[in-house]
Design a protein around this motif. Structure first.
Motif, PDB file in Angstrom:
ATOM      1  N   GLY A 294       0.826  -1.217   0.000  1.00 48.90           N
ATOM      2  CA  GLY A 294       0.000   0.000   0.000  1.00 48.90           C
ATOM      3  C   GLY A 294       0.849   1.251   0.000  1.00 48.90           C
ATOM      4  N   GLY A 295       1.927   1.236  -0.807  1.00 46.63           N
ATOM      5  CA  GLY A 295       2.766   2.438  -0.950  1.00 46.63           C
ATOM      6  C   GLY A 295       2.137   3.384  -1.950  1.00 46.63           C
ATOM      7  N   THR A 296       2.983   4.116  -2.681  1.00 46.79           N
ATOM      8  CA  THR A 296       2.484   5.095  -3.647  1.00 46.79           C
ATOM      9  C   THR A 296       1.483   4.449  -4.601  1.00 46.79           C
ATOM     10  N   MET A 297       1.894   3.356  -5.235  1.00 46.27           N
ATOM     11  CA  MET A 297       1.041   2.756  -6.260  1.00 46.27           C
ATOM     12  C   MET A 297      -0.111   1.961  -5.662  1.00 46.27           C
ATOM     13  N   GLY A 298       0.205   1.126  -4.652  1.00 45.79           N
ATOM     14  CA  GLY A 298      -0.840   0.288  -4.057  1.00 45.79           C
ATOM     15  C   GLY A 298      -1.993   1.126  -3.522  1.00 45.79           C
ATOM     16  N   ILE A 315      -3.174  -5.590   1.729  1.00 50.26           N
ATOM     17  CA  ILE A 315      -2.243  -6.299   2.613  1.00 50.26           C
ATOM     18  C   ILE A 315      -0.917  -5.546   2.661  1.00 50.26           C
ATOM     19  N   GLU A 316      -0.441  -5.292   3.865  1.00 49.83           N
ATOM     20  CA  GLU A 316       0.894  -4.689   4.011  1.00 49.83           C
ATOM     21  C   GLU A 316       1.786  -5.608   4.844  1.00 49.83           C
ATOM     22  N   ARG A 317       3.037  -5.178   5.019  1.00 51.00           N
ATOM     23  CA  ARG A 317       4.019  -6.056   5.675  1.00 51.00           C
ATOM     24  C   ARG A 317       3.752  -6.263   7.155  1.00 51.00           C
ATOM     25  N   ASP A 318       3.334  -5.192   7.827  1.00 53.44           N
ATOM     26  CA  ASP A 318       3.062  -5.306   9.264  1.00 53.44           C
ATOM     27  C   ASP A 318       1.958  -4.315   9.634  1.00 53.44           C
ATOM     28  N   GLU A 371      -0.548  -7.018  -7.096  1.00 55.80           N
ATOM     29  CA  GLU A 371       0.658  -6.844  -6.272  1.00 55.80           C
ATOM     30  C   GLU A 371       1.335  -5.540  -6.642  1.00 55.80           C
ATOM     31  N   ALA A 372       1.669  -4.729  -5.625  1.00 54.14           N
ATOM     32  CA  ALA A 372       2.361  -3.450  -5.868  1.00 54.14           C
ATOM     33  C   ALA A 372       3.418  -3.237  -4.781  1.00 54.14           C
ATOM     34  N   ILE A 373       4.272  -4.242  -4.618  1.00 52.42           N
ATOM     35  CA  ILE A 373       5.338  -4.128  -3.601  1.00 52.42           C
ATOM     36  C   ILE A 373       6.622  -3.655  -4.287  1.00 52.42           C
ATOM     37  N   PHE A 374       7.733  -3.688  -3.533  1.00 54.35           N
ATOM     38  CA  PHE A 374       8.998  -3.182  -4.083  1.00 54.35           C
ATOM     39  C   PHE A 374       9.360  -3.872  -5.402  1.00 54.35           C
ATOM     40  N   GLU A 375      10.077  -3.121  -6.237  1.00 57.29           N
ATOM     41  CA  GLU A 375      10.445  -3.624  -7.570  1.00 57.29           C
ATOM     42  C   GLU A 375      11.685  -4.526  -7.482  1.00 57.29           C
ATOM     43  N   GLU A 376      11.556  -5.687  -6.846  1.00 59.31           N
ATOM     44  CA  GLU A 376      12.671  -6.642  -6.709  1.00 59.31           C
ATOM     45  C   GLU A 376      12.143  -8.009  -7.088  1.00 59.31           C
ATOM     46  N   VAL A 379      11.714 -10.588  -4.183  1.00 60.37           N
ATOM     47  CA  VAL A 379      10.631 -10.229  -3.261  1.00 60.37           C
ATOM     48  C   VAL A 379       9.281 -10.526  -3.924  1.00 60.37           C
ATOM     49  N   LYS A 380       9.173 -10.192  -5.200  1.00 59.43           N
ATOM     50  CA  LYS A 380       7.912 -10.436  -5.917  1.00 59.43           C
ATOM     51  C   LYS A 380       7.641 -11.935  -5.990  1.00 59.43           C
ATOM     52  N   LYS A 381       8.681 -12.708  -6.315  1.00 58.73           N
ATOM     53  CA  LYS A 381       8.486 -14.163  -6.435  1.00 58.73           C
ATOM     54  C   LYS A 381       8.011 -14.747  -5.106  1.00 58.73           C
ATOM     55  N   THR A 399       0.430  -8.368 -11.422  1.00 65.91           N
ATOM     56  CA  THR A 399       1.553  -7.586 -10.885  1.00 65.91           C
ATOM     57  C   THR A 399       1.575  -6.209 -11.538  1.00 65.91           C
ATOM     58  N   ASN A 400       1.926  -5.220 -10.717  1.00 62.33           N
ATOM     59  CA  ASN A 400       2.037  -3.845 -11.206  1.00 62.33           C
ATOM     60  C   ASN A 400       3.500  -3.505 -11.531  1.00 62.33           C
ATOM     61  N   THR A 401       4.325  -4.534 -11.700  1.00 67.20           N
ATOM     62  CA  THR A 401       5.744  -4.259 -11.950  1.00 67.20           C
ATOM     63  C   THR A 401       5.945  -3.305 -13.133  1.00 67.20           C
ATOM     64  N   SER A 402       7.003  -2.481 -13.034  1.00 65.72           N
ATOM     65  CA  SER A 402       7.288  -1.516 -14.097  1.00 65.72           C
ATOM     66  C   SER A 402       8.164  -2.126 -15.188  1.00 65.72           C
ATOM     67  N   TYR A 403       9.060  -3.015 -14.790  1.00 60.44           N
ATOM     68  CA  TYR A 403      10.064  -3.509 -15.741  1.00 60.44           C
ATOM     69  C   TYR A 403      10.243  -5.027 -15.710  1.00 60.44           C
ATOM     70  N   HIS A 423      -0.222  -2.827 -15.322  1.00 60.26           N
ATOM     71  CA  HIS A 423       0.743  -1.762 -15.050  1.00 60.26           C
ATOM     72  C   HIS A 423       0.047  -0.404 -15.069  1.00 60.26           C
ATOM     73  N   PHE A 424      -0.141   0.138 -13.867  1.00 64.65           N
ATOM     74  CA  PHE A 424      -0.777   1.453 -13.703  1.00 64.65           C
ATOM     75  C   PHE A 424       0.281   2.547 -13.822  1.00 64.65           C
ATOM     76  N   PHE A 425      -0.194   3.771 -13.977  1.00 69.62           N
ATOM     77  CA  PHE A 425       0.704   4.929 -13.995  1.00 69.62           C
ATOM     78  C   PHE A 425       0.378   5.804 -12.794  1.00 69.62           C
ATOM     79  N   SER A 426       1.353   6.538 -12.347  1.00 67.06           N
ATOM     80  CA  SER A 426       1.213   7.291 -11.094  1.00 67.06           C
ATOM     81  C   SER A 426       0.700   8.708 -11.361  1.00 67.06           C
ATOM     82  N   PRO A 427      -0.244   9.234 -10.600  1.00 62.27           N
ATOM     83  CA  PRO A 427      -1.040   8.588  -9.552  1.00 62.27           C
ATOM     84  C   PRO A 427      -2.133   7.675 -10.144  1.00 62.27           C
TER      85      PRO A 427
HETATM   86  P1  NAI Z   1       6.485   2.020  -2.592  1.00 61.64           P
HETATM   87  O1  NAI Z   1       7.833   1.805  -2.014  1.00 61.64           O
HETATM   88  O2  NAI Z   1       5.847   3.350  -2.468  1.00 61.64           O
HETATM   89  O3  NAI Z   1       5.482   0.947  -2.000  1.00 61.64           O
HETATM   90  C1  NAI Z   1       5.763  -0.411  -1.831  1.00 61.64           C
HETATM   91  C2  NAI Z   1       4.926  -0.879  -0.659  1.00 61.64           C
HETATM   92  O4  NAI Z   1       4.968  -2.305  -0.624  1.00 61.64           O
HETATM   93  C3  NAI Z   1       5.443  -0.396   0.691  1.00 61.64           C
HETATM   94  O5  NAI Z   1       4.407   0.234   1.379  1.00 61.64           O
HETATM   95  C4  NAI Z   1       5.886  -1.673   1.394  1.00 61.64           C
HETATM   96  O6  NAI Z   1       5.671  -1.619   2.780  1.00 61.64           O
HETATM   97  C5  NAI Z   1       5.019  -2.708   0.731  1.00 61.64           C
HETATM   98  N1  NAI Z   1       5.554  -4.056   0.764  1.00 61.64           N
HETATM   99  C6  NAI Z   1       6.810  -4.463   0.520  1.00 61.64           C
HETATM  100  N2  NAI Z   1       6.908  -5.797   0.644  1.00 61.64           N
HETATM  101  C7  NAI Z   1       5.692  -6.250   0.977  1.00 61.64           C
HETATM  102  C8  NAI Z   1       5.140  -7.519   1.233  1.00 61.64           C
HETATM  103  N3  NAI Z   1       5.869  -8.597   1.168  1.00 61.64           N
HETATM  104  N4  NAI Z   1       3.827  -7.609   1.535  1.00 61.64           N
HETATM  105  C9  NAI Z   1       3.068  -6.511   1.595  1.00 61.64           C
HETATM  106  N5  NAI Z   1       3.541  -5.280   1.353  1.00 61.64           N
HETATM  107  C10 NAI Z   1       4.819  -5.139   1.054  1.00 61.64           C
HETATM  108  O7  NAI Z   1       6.627   1.593  -4.123  1.00 61.64           O
HETATM  109  P2  NAI Z   1       5.696   2.010  -5.361  1.00 61.64           P
HETATM  110  O8  NAI Z   1       6.269   3.201  -6.012  1.00 61.64           O
HETATM  111  O9  NAI Z   1       4.295   2.018  -4.928  1.00 61.64           O
HETATM  112  O10 NAI Z   1       5.942   0.801  -6.367  1.00 61.64           O
HETATM  113  C11 NAI Z   1       5.340  -0.453  -6.187  1.00 61.64           C
HETATM  114  C12 NAI Z   1       5.395  -1.224  -7.495  1.00 61.64           C
HETATM  115  O11 NAI Z   1       4.735  -0.491  -8.491  1.00 61.64           O
HETATM  116  C13 NAI Z   1       6.795  -1.481  -8.025  1.00 61.64           C
HETATM  117  O12 NAI Z   1       6.828  -2.733  -8.651  1.00 61.64           O
HETATM  118  C14 NAI Z   1       6.994  -0.369  -9.014  1.00 61.64           C
HETATM  119  O13 NAI Z   1       7.936  -0.683 -10.014  1.00 61.64           O
HETATM  120  C15 NAI Z   1       5.602  -0.290  -9.605  1.00 61.64           C
HETATM  121  N6  NAI Z   1       5.247   0.968 -10.235  1.00 61.64           N
HETATM  122  C16 NAI Z   1       5.624   2.175  -9.693  1.00 61.64           C
HETATM  123  C17 NAI Z   1       5.273   3.367 -10.302  1.00 61.64           C
HETATM  124  C18 NAI Z   1       5.648   4.668  -9.690  1.00 61.64           C
HETATM  125  O14 NAI Z   1       5.516   5.703 -10.386  1.00 61.64           O
HETATM  126  N7  NAI Z   1       6.057   4.732  -8.444  1.00 61.64           N
HETATM  127  C19 NAI Z   1       4.489   3.366 -11.550  1.00 61.64           C
HETATM  128  C20 NAI Z   1       4.073   2.057 -11.989  1.00 61.64           C
HETATM  129  C21 NAI Z   1       4.472   0.920 -11.361  1.00 61.64           C
END
Ligand code: NAI
Length: 649
Positions: A294-298, A315-318, A371-376, A379-381, A399-403, A423-427
């Motif tokens: 639930g970061g920027t994208m989630g 769902i978030e990590r904690d 899924e919108a977690i870190f771009e690793e 971690v995604k797997k 998955t919302n992965t960018s790459y 794949h969504f775009f921000s916001p």
């Molecule tokens: P972010 O760092 O703002 O958010 C990631 C969130 O995922 C964090 O809140 C983190 O606590 C949570 N998280 C990490 N591991 C987790 C797990 N195992 N279970 C539950 N939650 C977990 O990152 P952002 O920018 O939202 O990016 C997320 C994904 O969206 C990435 O794959 C990124 O490449 C992709 N994306 C990002 C865009 C952007 O403009 N920021 C645009 C399009 C896609």
């Protein structure tokens, strides 16, 4: 039969039936002309009600006819015949009355709209202005300020607002035809024709001049917006017949313009993106969406789903991260309520459809998980392996992965046919574009569901194959690389950004990086350093900035310094660029804005062509839609592929 005429006591009801949107095509225009004559010839008819069959009032001209020689009767003649008819016409509007549809309605003696109707003059979006009196009649029904906003902004207004403004005489919650008949019977016959009404001049001339200037400044080179401002200004000053003539001339000139051809191309391309037969299949039902991360994208994705009426389990990590995500989503929803996008009841209802958790258990309820977690990749797997166990076997996993490689992510699930990229775009709750990334193993009905999901969220979706960056980010990486070469070769970031803005982008590539943050791309470059071809031209200037902690706006400096929130060219950045040129032995050359834009555009077009040749995009129009709705490429230029086709002929 495009037009039928029914009798109802002393009223005639003229019904337009031209599916799907009752466009004002030739048969409709001819039928209306005939109906005017018939009704005027029948002394037993005291009023004519104009309504439409199907889901909408006339939603505009027939866009296919715009590219062909016009056939009589022309719309202005039909509009004029309705207005000057001896028997008064009343428009009964449901659905959308757009463009030529609203022009027909405005020629009637009065209008009643269904409570859910929308009325507008969106011609500017097609590189046009109204050509059948819209700019001249509108300021005789509504105030000048509203007329300018509607003609130059192109956005429709709802029935309630149209009523407040004076565009419709009544709004009806019940049976529209009955309401129209009541309105007809309440009329005395003395009601003025629209062109006979006085012009509603601006309340404050200075404020109106400022509104015009602001509208023109926002046009960024789109001629139709300037023409719309001029047309409304003329309507306020000139006698109606002169203003009508000038409006028609401006309309015809715009119709023949390259900009209008480009905007019409984008309009059609946006409607053709999901032509793949899989998108037309039966979707799986979806009411409950899971969002992981639930970061920027989630948070944006969760808000978009909630605003579209879905139930969302996030769902978030904690617990702490879940709480933070909850607040992020709430603040987006509050913003939507403040901006009037949702009312208080909906805002409260959304609260009942939204929950956050720190364990995957509740995801057993989800029909679709994004899924919108870190771009690793690792971690995604790991998360997809957990989703495999936590979700129903028929739930779709996105998955919302960018790459990252969506095929590789899919392979971690027992049934990879349920995995797809969204794949969504921000916001995410605002940006219209959605790339549906289609892995090799995906089931057809999963693609159909993704298409239906996009429609539900009112996104413009494009199908993309799997590759590094899909369509949008792959092309963006290519022109960003070219921008890096440009600054090594002799330009400064401000030169590139200015050239892009002058071309029509809302923001240049360096300003955009400062806005998004330089650190994520830096981390990616460091990860890829080992696999990079040592012979590839690599520009290290951005790395130098990051090493100094210049991550963009969020750290107060990046490619620019920031003074009062405004980007200012920074001599330290220039020094860094010059040092890098000297280190590589590059003698800087002077580059005109035109030369800069030529190189950016060529980089974009050659990567776009590769994307097409490899089958990542299935048609050129999809690329144009991605670039215009995702990355600010000016729509009035039609997109990089449209420009390439023009350059090639
Ligand atoms: P972010 O760092 O703002 O958010 C990631 C969130 O995922 C964090 O809140 C983190 O606590 C949570 N998280 C990490 N591991 C987790 C797990 N195992 N279970 C539950 N939650 C977990 O990152 P952002 O920018 O939202 O990016 C997320 C994904 O969206 C990435 O794959 C990124 O490449 C992709 N994306 C990002 C865009 C952007 O403009 N920021 C645009 C399009 C896609």
């Amino acid at each position: 039969m495009a037009i039928t005429l029914e009798r109802d006591g002393d009223c005639a009801v003229v019904i337009i039936d031209n599916p799907p949107v009752n466009a004002a095509s030739h048969a409709v225009r001819q039928g209306l002309m005939d109906a005017v004559t018939t009704c005027d010839a029948d002394p037993a008819i005291s009023a004519v009600i104009l309504r439409c069959a199907g889901r909408t009032f006339v939603a505009g001209a027939d866009i296919r006819e715009l590219g062909q020689p016009p056939k009589e009767p022309h719309l202005p003649d039909v509009v004029s015949a309705i207005e000057t008819a001896d028997t008064p016409w009343i428009a009964a509007i449901h659905g959308t009355a757009l463009g030529g549809g609203l022009e027909l309605a405005m020629a009637c003696r009065a209008r009643v709209a269904d409570a859910n109707a929308k009325l507008g003059l969106p011609e500017v979006n097609l590189g046009l202005i109204p050509g059948a009196g819209g700019t001249v009649r509108l300021p005789r029904l509504v105030d000048a300020e509203t007329a300018l906003t509607m003609v130059a902004g192109g956005k429709p207004v709802g029935a309630a607002e149209a009523h407040r403004a004076g565009l419709v005489e009544g709004v009806d919650e019940g049976d529209l035809l009955t309401a129209a008949k009541e309105l007809a019977r309440s009329m005395t016959g003395e009601e003025p024709r629209t062109l006979g009404r006085p012009i509603r001049q601006p309340a404050d001339a200075d404020a109106f001049a400022a509104q015009k200037a602001k509208t023109i400044a926002k046009a960024r080179g789109q001629h139709s917006i300037n023409a719309a401002v001029e047309a409304v200004a003329r309507a306020l000053e000139l006698p109606a017949d002169e203003a009508l003539g000038a409006e028609r001339d401006a309309f015809l000139a715009l119709k023949a313009s390259e900009q209008s051809a480009a905007l019409r191309h984008i309009f059609m391309a946006e409607r053709a993106t999901l032509s793949d037969p899989r998108c037309k299949g039966t979707p799986r039902p979806f009411d409950t969406a899971g969002v992981v991360g639930g970061g920027t994208m989630g948070a944006g994705i969760a808000a978009a789903c909630l605003l579209a009426g879905l139930t969302v389990i996030l769902i978030e990590r904690d617990g702490q991260a879940a709480q933070a995500a909850h607040e992020r989503v709430s603040s987006i929803l509050d913003q939507s309520a403040r901006r009037g996008i949702i009312d208080e009841t909906t805002r409260a209802d959304i609260g009942n459809r939204f929950s956050t958790h720190d364990d995957h258990g509740p995801l057993s309820q989800a029909d679709l998980v994004i899924e919108a977690i870190f771009e690793e990749m690792d971690v995604k797997k790991a998360v997809f392996a957990r989703l495999n166990a936590a979700t129903r076997p028929d739930a779709i996993l996105a998955t919302n992965t960018s790459y990252l490689d969506v095929d590789a992510i899919a392979s971690t699930v027992a049934d990879p046919s349920r995995v797809i990229g969204l794949h969504f775009f921000s916001p995410a709750h605002i940006m219209k574009l959605l790339e549906i990334v289609v892995p090799a193993s995906v089931a057809d009905d999963v693609v159909a569901t993704a298409a239906a999901f996009a429609k539900r969220l009112r996104k413009t979706a494009v199908l993309s194959g799997v590759c590094d960056g899909f369509i949008a980010n792959r092309i963006m990486s290519a022109y960003r690389r070219e921008a890096d070469y440009l600054i090594e070769d002799g330009a400064l970031p401000a030169d590139v950004d200015r050239a892009m803005r002058d071309f029509g982008f809302p923001i240049g590539v360096f300003e955009m990086q400062d806005l998004a943050g330089l650190d994520i791309a830096w981390a990616m470059r460091k990860r890829r350093a080992k696999t990079r071809d040592p012979n590839e031209r690599y520009v290290a200037i951005a790395d130098g900035l990051c090493e100094q902690g210049r991550f963009g706006r969020k750290t107060g400096a990046g490619w620019y310094r920031y003074e009062d929130g405004k980007p200012v060219a920074d001599p330290d950045v220039t020094a860094l660029i010059e040092a890098e040129r000297a280190r590589k032995g590059i003698a800087p050359v002077s580059l005109t804005d035109e030369a800069i834009m030529d190189r950016i555009l060529s980089a974009m077009q050659s990567e776009a062509q590769a994307v097409l040749d490899e089958g990542i995009a299935s048609k050129p129009g999809d690329i144009d839609v991605v670039m215009t709705s995702g990355y600010g490429f000016p729509s009035w230029r039609g997109g990089p592929m449209f420009m390439k086709a023009q350059q090639d002929t």
